[in-house]
Design a protein around this motif. Structure first.
Motif, short mmCIF file in Angstrom:
data_model
loop_
_atom_site.label_atom_id
_atom_site.label_comp_id
_atom_site.label_asym_id
_atom_site.label_seq_id
_atom_site.Cartn_x
_atom_site.Cartn_y
_atom_site.Cartn_z
N GLN A 123 0.69 -0.72 0.14
CA GLN A 123 -0.22 -0.49 0.08
C GLN A 123 1.09 1.34 -0.51
N GLN A 128 -0.38 4.96 -0.42
CA GLN A 128 -1.71 5.40 0.49
C GLN A 128 -1.71 4.08 1.52
N SER A 130 -5.08 2.11 3.95
CA SER A 130 -5.79 2.27 4.19
C SER A 130 -6.03 3.11 5.72
N GLN A 132 -7.80 1.95 8.26
CA GLN A 132 -7.65 0.41 8.93
C GLN A 132 -6.27 -0.02 9.42
N GLY A 234 -7.69 -5.51 7.92
CA GLY A 234 -7.27 -4.47 6.43
C GLY A 234 -8.70 -4.31 4.90
#
Length: 235
Positions: A123, A128, A130, A132, A234
């Protein structure tokens, strides 16, 4: 430089100064302190530039390892990371409880709990992450600090953990107040996980003291955790 390193430097300087002052009385050759100082500086320089200060890390950790309290703090700190990672579905791949163990396993620095960060790295490579995943790793990184706080009332370790979280949040353009808030929230959530599963935590500490395998540690946690493990992070 940590406090132990500073203390050792101060002791070394004191010892060399003392040898100069007492040298004539003890019949120590005048050039011996200078040779010793040059030797220490040469070794330290070679270690810093050729071995990324790993020799110093091993030596300082070896000295600290003579303290039972220091060894206990390390295992309690790392067990905090392990338990919360298990709770949040972040795979633990290995652990070490000293710089020497880390060196033998090919890990950098003082060692600690090793996580599977493949998804996090993927990621981040896309620029970026997330919310979570960010929250979960923040809680896991702060869990060692909170484990020490709960057991000893203070935390001596965890500077690297705080730095990891702060650097990650800075890279994601969080402001200073937002970083502080995220850190506080992660510590509070880590505290909840640990307190809710204190029996499992103590069992894990005992297992890690015996250098139990990852599989054995996971079995112990599965049998003693008070709350279920999230196996689908995630998503």
């Amino acid at each position: 430089m940590n406090q132990l390193a500073l203390n050792l430097v101060a002791i070394s300087i004191f010892a060399m100064t003392l040898s100069v002052l007492l040298g004539p009385m003890l019949h120590i050759p005048a050039e011996l302190p200078a040779i010793a100082t040059l030797g220490v500086l040469t070794i330290a320089t070679l270690d810093a530039f050729s071995w990324q200060s790993r020799g110093q890390t091993l030596f300082l950790d070896w000295v600290a390892g003579f303290s039972p309290q220091h060894r206990q703090r390390i295992v309690h700190h790392e067990a905090g990371h392990f338990l919360v990672a298990q709770q949040l579905g972040i795979p633990v791949t290995d652990y070490s409880l000293s710089a020497w163990e880390a060196f033998q396993k090919g890990f950098a620095g003082l060692g600690g709990v090793q996580f599977d960060t493949e998804e996090l790295d993927r990621q981040l490579s896309q620029g970026q992450i997330s919310g979570q995943w960010l929250d979960r790793f923040a809680i896991v990184w702060m869990a060692g600090i909170e484990a020490e706080q709960l057991v000893y009332g203070t935390a001596e370790g965890g500077a690297d953990d705080r730095e990891k979280l702060r650097l990650l949040l800075l890279s994601l353009k969080f402001s200073a107040p937002e970083i502080q808030q995220r850190e506080r929230m992660a510590i509070l959530r880590a505290k909840t996980f640990l307190q809710t599963n204190w029996t499992a935590y103590e069992a894990l500490v005992s297992a890690m003291e015996q250098r139990a395998t990852i599989a054995d540690c996971q079995q112990i946690l599965q049998a003693t955790l008070a709350t279920p493990v999230d196996s689908n992070p995630g998503k």
